[in-house]
Write an enzyme that holds these catalytic residues in place. Structure first.
Site, short mmCIF file in Angstrom:
data_model
loop_
_atom_site.label_atom_id
_atom_site.label_comp_id
_atom_site.label_asym_id
_atom_site.label_seq_id
_atom_site.Cartn_x
_atom_site.Cartn_y
_atom_site.Cartn_z
N LYS A 42 12.08 54.82 -78.69
CA LYS A 42 11.58 55.54 -79.85
C LYS A 42 10.12 55.20 -80.15
CE LYS A 42 12.94 56.58 -84.64
NZ LYS A 42 13.90 56.25 -85.73
N SER A 44 7.77 58.46 -86.11
CA SER A 44 9.20 58.13 -85.99
C SER A 44 9.89 59.27 -85.25
CB SER A 44 9.81 57.93 -87.38
OG SER A 44 11.19 57.64 -87.28
N CYS A 96 6.91 67.42 -87.73
CA CYS A 96 7.75 66.62 -86.83
C CYS A 96 8.68 67.51 -86.00
CB CYS A 96 8.50 65.54 -87.60
SG CYS A 96 9.03 64.19 -86.49
N GLU A 156 3.21 62.24 -94.44
CA GLU A 156 3.77 62.31 -95.80
C GLU A 156 4.64 61.11 -96.15
OE1 GLU A 156 7.27 63.64 -93.39
OE2 GLU A 156 5.09 63.81 -93.22
N HIS A 179 4.29 61.82 -89.25
CA HIS A 179 4.72 61.82 -90.66
C HIS A 179 3.67 61.27 -91.60
CE1 HIS A 179 8.89 63.11 -90.16
NE2 HIS A 179 8.98 62.32 -89.10
#
EC number: 2.3.1.31
Length: 308
Positions: free
Chosen positions: A163, A192, A142, A237, A235
């Site tokens: 966003k 994100s 990220c 993870e 992301h």
């Protein structure tokens, strides 16, 4: 094979409950193989949550891994107790002389700042440069990925009008890549972020190859062969509830935020989200760890020398 982490690390109990195989120091010594040395530079505010997310994926691979937690000196997190940092983390200076088979640099919620405005930017630049000689393969995640590709190649980040937030379909652009072994052609990835890197800038760098991309939110994963680096801008993870926690945090704080894209069933935030990316997250980390195992020198001292 299991992952070796301290018995007293808060993540230990959570991972045992999830069925992740863990190993004590005594058990590790009895195994007559060299464990892979993986470092985690954790820049996230809630370090314990990130430890669990990363250790869960690394610990699911069939190889013995020893995880070292690393922190920067230039920042003191507000959401992690100082005692936790002192008990489980090394500073960069304390690991600087070591060699690592793999090293993960996480994101941080500071993406709207210019890189040079980040309090620990110079220290992070030192760490980026250090990975070229002391790490066999680096995974930058990220904001960490954006910062790394900017540091090494001058690829800029751009602010988004709103966003990029939710679960988005991504395409497998390089099915023959060792990092995408077993991947579907189309798959879900949590996103994100308030900024992006753009394909046009990456395409101008001959050493960079885009492996994953979304038609809606752009580039996701880039591989750099020469430096043996991966840049992951999203992301994989994340836990099932990570996006909902971010959403309700902003709602409670009065921050304008839309529902995460394609995340809550029927766009109803009262319903628990379903995880549609877990299998590909495990695939990605398993492929990365396996590629490290196949290519890293047996003798740690040879990492960065070009010798096997």
């Amino acid at each position: 094979m299991p992952i070796k982490i301290p018995d007293t690390l808060p993540a230990f109990e959570t991972l045992v409950h999830e069925g992740v195989r863990l190993m004590t120091e005594t058990e590790a010594i009895r195994q007559d193989i060299r464990p892979l040395q993986i470092g985690l530079l954790n820049l996230m505010p809630n370090k314990i949550k990130t430890e669990i997310q990363m250790a869960r994926l690394i610990g699911a691979t069939p190889l013995q891994v020893e995880l070292t937690l690393v922190r920067v000196n230039g920042h003191r997190p507000k959401n992690t107790p100082e005692e936790h940092l002192l008990a489980f983390y090394e500073t960069f200076e304390e690991v600087e002389a070591r060699k690592f088979d793999g090293f993960i640099i996480t994101g941080a919620p500071i993406e709207t700042l210019e890189y040079e405005e980040v309090t620990y930017w110079k220290e992070l630049q030192r760490i980026f440069d250090w990975t070229t000689t002391n790490v066999h393969s680096t995974l930058n995640v990220c904001w960490g990925g954006m910062a790394a590709v900017y540091h090494f190649h001058g690829v800029p980040k751009y602010p988004l009008k709103e966003k990029a937030f939710g679960v988005y379909r991504h395409q497998n652009l390089q099915p023959s890549s060792v990092y995408l072994n077993g991947f579907s052609d189309d798959f879900a990835v949590p996103v994100s972020r308030w900024t992006e890197v753009r394909r046009a800038d990456i395409d101008r760098v001959p050493d960079l190859e885009i492996l994953m991309e979304s038609k809606e939110v752009g580039v996701c994963l880039v591989h750099e062969k020469k430096g043996n680096r991966l840049y992951m801008f999203n992301h994989v993870e994340y836990d099932s509830t990570s996006l909902s926690e971010e959403y309700f945090r902003d709602v409670d704080a009065g921050v304008p935020i839309k529902l995460p894209h394609d995340y809550f069933p029927h766009n109803d935030s009262a319903l628990p989200p379903q995880n549609r990316w877990r299998s590909h997250a495990h695939l990605f980390f398993g492929n990365w760890i396996n590629e490290i195992y196949q290519t890293t020198p047996y003798e740690l001292a040879k990492i960065g020398t070009g010798e096997r």
